[in-house]
Write an enzyme that holds these catalytic residues in place. Structure first.
Site, short mmCIF file in Angstrom:
data_model
loop_
_atom_site.label_atom_id
_atom_site.label_comp_id
_atom_site.label_asym_id
_atom_site.label_seq_id
_atom_site.Cartn_x
_atom_site.Cartn_y
_atom_site.Cartn_z
N ASN A 42 -8.02 -7.52 -17.19
CA ASN A 42 -8.56 -8.72 -16.54
C ASN A 42 -9.76 -8.29 -15.69
O ASN A 42 -9.60 -7.62 -14.67
CB ASN A 42 -7.48 -9.39 -15.69
CG ASN A 42 -7.97 -10.69 -15.06
OD1 ASN A 42 -9.10 -10.77 -14.56
ND2 ASN A 42 -7.14 -11.71 -15.07
N ARG A 45 -9.01 0.66 -20.86
CA ARG A 45 -9.26 -0.74 -21.20
C ARG A 45 -9.02 -1.64 -19.99
O ARG A 45 -8.02 -1.49 -19.29
CB ARG A 45 -8.31 -1.13 -22.31
CG ARG A 45 -8.56 -2.49 -22.88
CD ARG A 45 -7.43 -2.77 -23.84
NE ARG A 45 -7.75 -3.83 -24.77
CZ ARG A 45 -6.88 -4.27 -25.67
NH1 ARG A 45 -5.69 -3.71 -25.77
NH2 ARG A 45 -7.21 -5.26 -26.48
N LYS A 94 -11.63 -9.82 -13.71
CA LYS A 94 -11.71 -10.36 -12.36
C LYS A 94 -10.75 -9.64 -11.40
O LYS A 94 -11.16 -9.19 -10.33
CB LYS A 94 -11.36 -11.85 -12.41
CG LYS A 94 -11.76 -12.63 -11.19
CD LYS A 94 -11.46 -14.10 -11.43
CE LYS A 94 -12.39 -14.99 -10.65
NZ LYS A 94 -12.23 -16.39 -11.04
N THR A 95 -9.48 -9.54 -11.79
CA THR A 95 -8.52 -8.89 -10.89
C THR A 95 -8.81 -7.39 -10.80
O THR A 95 -8.58 -6.78 -9.74
CB THR A 95 -7.06 -9.14 -11.33
OG1 THR A 95 -6.91 -8.73 -12.69
CG2 THR A 95 -6.68 -10.59 -11.17
N GLY A 101 0.28 -8.18 -4.84
CA GLY A 101 -0.99 -8.78 -4.46
C GLY A 101 -2.11 -8.27 -5.35
O GLY A 101 -3.27 -8.67 -5.21
N THR A 102 -1.76 -7.41 -6.29
CA THR A 102 -2.76 -6.72 -7.10
C THR A 102 -3.25 -7.54 -8.29
O THR A 102 -4.32 -7.29 -8.81
CB THR A 102 -2.15 -5.43 -7.64
OG1 THR A 102 -0.84 -5.75 -8.14
CG2 THR A 102 -2.00 -4.40 -6.54
N GLY A 160 -5.33 0.14 -9.12
CA GLY A 160 -4.98 -0.25 -7.75
C GLY A 160 -5.50 0.68 -6.68
O GLY A 160 -5.78 0.25 -5.56
N GLU A 161 -5.58 1.96 -6.98
CA GLU A 161 -5.85 2.92 -5.92
C GLU A 161 -7.20 3.62 -6.01
O GLU A 161 -7.73 4.08 -5.01
CB GLU A 161 -4.71 3.96 -5.87
CG GLU A 161 -3.43 3.30 -5.38
CD GLU A 161 -2.19 4.14 -5.62
OE1 GLU A 161 -1.85 4.94 -4.75
OE2 GLU A 161 -1.55 3.98 -6.68
N PHE A 170 0.81 -1.23 0.00
CA PHE A 170 0.00 0.00 0.00
C PHE A 170 0.84 1.27 0.00
O PHE A 170 0.37 2.32 0.42
CB PHE A 170 -0.99 -0.01 1.18
CG PHE A 170 -1.77 -1.29 1.28
CD1 PHE A 170 -2.67 -1.65 0.29
CD2 PHE A 170 -1.56 -2.17 2.33
CE1 PHE A 170 -3.36 -2.84 0.36
CE2 PHE A 170 -2.25 -3.37 2.40
CZ PHE A 170 -3.16 -3.71 1.41
MO1 MOS Z 1 0.99 3.19 -3.85
S1 MOS Z 1 0.48 4.40 -2.26
O1 MOS Z 1 1.75 4.21 -4.94
O2 MOS Z 1 1.84 1.85 -3.33
#
Ligand code: MOS
Length: 704
Positions: free
Chosen positions: A597, A594, A599-600, A464-465, A670-671, A237
């Site tokens: 995946n 785009r 699911k992920t 883990g992403t 991710g964020e 994170f």
């Molecule tokens: Mo993120 S806060 O750029 O791992």
């Protein structure tokens, strides 16, 4: 041709993680390994008058004890984001000063972990103690410097005139608490020197090539003499991008001892020593005409750093991006507290920034009696107001409309306290989400092997992403192979530079490079498909056909602003008698370019929403006002959501490939999921109860 991109391929690393065969940093087995345990300061401000290690040295199994009096040697790295970076500019054990409780003041090395830990508690330290400043109210603020090349302050138009021309005005302050990154995998380093000029580091690192350069600088070595191994990270994170003092000290001590050394932090140590998200206080002022057009926006932010480095929680980054206003003013201030150094934590700046702005927009919508979805649609900006550039492939409006549709927003009773179920108040809330589209240079190697498999290699890694799965799926489609036939190796600095797993960049950095490497390897094989290349391979008796390709941002950033968008809609139930809140329903709609995946990507949004629910309702690290230590010390005292706290989270994607951004048209995911979540919940609480809560986390006492 098999279609893989856009489908929901299962996790490539799923089996290894479920079976326990994925090796995390502290689990690497090195013969002759010895164990280090940190000695940490029990005061938050002052000086070490004396440190007596006699009893420590005599304890069973102890090999050595390091303090500032015999600190192992390290060089000062350049500490710059572009080259090498450490989280704390002050090097470990560099003098007798103590700047925060829990600061590392020594390291005990013993033959076992338990003996090192036991011995560490035998140290006798005398301090000259000064009163620490850990209370935000006692802090002195200065204007924040630019961070990572970005100015945090900005002004356009005339804010006072913009407010004067407004019919409706909102002015409110919003607070967020200090939060801990708290990854499942604890911070740990194994340093293994081969002779004294060649170092292998097993450390959870979001950026193995950057960490390689940093350790090389710390020990005065060429980068090729340092190897960083991080095949798996158990969450990060933002807290595992650069070396922390414990890693530096571990490598330095291992060099001096000539033994492989492992240092694992306790949860207690992690609360003080491995970063956190600073608490913030943000004041938002909005002016709008009666029809809801914004005339002025002001966003003032206060956050906190440590005495030993500078980090601003950059909340004003989102403000010029979200809503257009002719008059806009942004200001960030920073104060020093006697606590450890804050750092990046999932959507640094964007998450708390959106909490404040999206709460204020809701307050404005109620003041003007305008639907909050309409208010946002009305004020959407076509350009990044600080950069003066148009957004590429922006579909924020679709996020709002599709989200409203899927949630059933139009049936919303218009008054607070008008909806009940089973004796509880029900409320509906919404908020926007956003995160910049970022990408870096990345290199990928593809090898076609005679057994009919392809091998993909890059130093870029997966915290883990889902990066393993994303690159495997991309290669499968590009080569016309099934995903099972793609073997992926990631997270080792010996592999081609894959960039940083941070800033939601990894997918946008790697996917274009994977596509390019796949095309290149087929060209090298003079084949149209991998199957054809395998035939050539077998006939020629070659061991492999391989190609390496890179992809990097070009000049597109001079023309376009790249940004991802989203909208959250949620329902809460509130039992006012006992202050109990449940999040009962959730819809998130995202525009991330785009989707590679399905699911992920959806899983990343869900993870973000869950972390946002923690931010909204639970996560908080207080500091003891007398000794300055965090009062939370493990994953039980630091509250965050468990399964029972989370409803089903419905995720949908809208938009189009952002082909101005990169040839794959992909932005990261991710964020963005965490941004706006806390505002959506507070907005729903207002709808349920008529009570506006501006102070996170929203614990039961605030609902009574
Ligand atoms: Mo993120 S806060 O750029 O791992």
């Amino acid at each position: 041709m098999n279609k893989v991109i856009g489908t929901g391929v299962n996790r490539k690393d799923g089996r290894a993680k479920v079976m326990g065969t994925a090796t995390y940093a502290a689990e690497h087995q090195i013969p002759g390994l010895v164990h280090g345990y940190l000695i940490t300061a029990t005061i938050a401000n002052g000086q070490i008058k004396s440190i007596n290690t006699t009893a420590v040295e005599k304890a069973p199994g102890v090999i050595n004890v390091f303090t500032h009096k015999n600190a192992p040697k390290v060089f000062t790295p350049s500490n710059d984001f572009r080259t090498s970076k450490i989280y704390e500019a002050r090097l470990p054990l560099s003098d007798d000063k103590v700047y925060y409780a829990g600061q590392i003041i020594g390291l005990v090395v013993a033959d076992t972990f338990e003996r090192a830990r036991d011995a560490a508690h035998l140290v006798k330290v005398e301090y000259a103690t000064q009163k620490p400043i850990v209370d935000a109210k006692a802090a002195t603020f200065k204007e924040s410097p630019a961070q990572m090349g970005e100015e945090l302050k900005f002004e356009k138009g005339d804010f006072a005139a913009g407010v004067a021309s407004a019919t409706a005005k909102i002015e409110a302050s919003y607070k967020t608490a200090t939060e801990l990154n708290a990854p499942m995998e604890p911070h740990a380093t194994i340093a293994h020197w081969q002779d004294s000029d060649s170092l292998t580091v097993y450390e959870p690192s979001q950026w193995v090539l950057g960490t390689q350069r940093t350790y090389a600088e710390l020990f005065g070595l060429p980068s090729e003499r340092v190897r960083i191994v991080t095949p798996f990270l158990g969450g990060a994170f933002g807290s595992k991008a650069f070396p922390w003092p414990h890693g530096i000290l571990c490598a330095a001590a291992a060099r001096q001892l000539g033994r492989p050394l492992k240092v694992v932090l306790s949860r207690r140590q992690m609360t003080a020593n491995t970063g956190h998200r600073s608490e913030t206080e943000q004041t938002i002022r909005l002016g709008a005409t009666a029809d809801g057009s914004l005339t002025a926006i002001e966003h003032e932010v206060k956050s906190y750093t440590s005495p030993v480095d500078v980090f601003t929680e950059p909340c004003t980054g989102i403000t010029p991006v979200m809503y257009t206003a002719p008059n806009l003013r942004l200001k960030q201030e920073l104060a020093v507290l006697n606590i450890g150094t804050p750092t990046f934590m999932r959507a640094p700046g964007e998450n708390p920034g959106m909490w404040a702005l999206e709460s204020a927009m809701d307050e404005l919508a109620w003041a003007l009696k305008i639907d909050p979805v309409e208010l946002r649609l009305k004020n959407e900006t076509k350009e990044h107001q600080r950069k003066g550039q148009p957004f590429s492939a922006k579909h924020f409006a679709d996020c709002l409309r599709v989200g409203a549709e899927q949630f059933g927003w139009k049936d919303r009773p218009k008054q607070p306290r008008s909806l009940t179920r089973d004796g509880k108040l029900i409320g509906w809330g919404m908020a926007a989400a956003t995160f910049p589209g970022l990408r870096g240079a990345a290199t990928v190697k593809i090898r076609l092997l005679p057994d009919g498999t392809a091998h993909l290699l890059t130093a870029g890694n997966d915290m883990g992403t889902g990066a393993y799965t994303v690159v495997a799926g991309t290669a499968a489609e590009a080569l016309g192979l099934s995903v099972e036939k793609i073997r992926v190796d990631m997270g080792d600095s010996l592999l081609p530079d894959g960039g940083i797993a941070g800033g939601s960049m990894m997918t946008a950095s790697l996917v274009p490079a994977v596509m390019s490497a796949c095309q290149q390897v087929l060209k090298t094989a003079d084949a149209k498909t991998a199957q054809e290349a395998f035939v050539t391979l077998r006939q020629s008796k070659r061991a492999a056909i391989e190609a390496t390709a890179s992809s990097a941002p070009g000049a597109e950033g001079q023309k376009w602003a790249f940004q991802s968008w989203g909208a959250h809609f949620c329902e809460v139930s509130v039992d006012e008698e006992i202050g109990r809140l449940r999040v009962t329903r959730w819809v998130s709609v995202m525009d991330i370019g785009r989707v590679i995946n399905a699911k992920t990507a959806a899983s990343q949004v869900r993870g973000g929403v869950i972390m946002g629910i923690g931010h909204a309702l639970m996560e908080e690290c207080q500091f003891d006002p007398n000794i300055g230590y965090p009062v939370v010390y493990d994953l039980a005292t630091y509250h965050f959501p468990a399964h029972a706290d989370i409803p089903r989270i419905q995720v949908a994607f809208v938009g189009e490939p952002d082909l101005n951004f990169n040839p794959a048209g992909v932005r990261g995911v991710g964020e963005i999921g965490i941004t706006g979540v806390s505002a959506a919940i507070a907005n729903a609480i207002y709808h349920a109860t008529g009570k506006r809560i501006r102070d996170l986390p929203i614990t039961p006492d605030k609902l009574l």
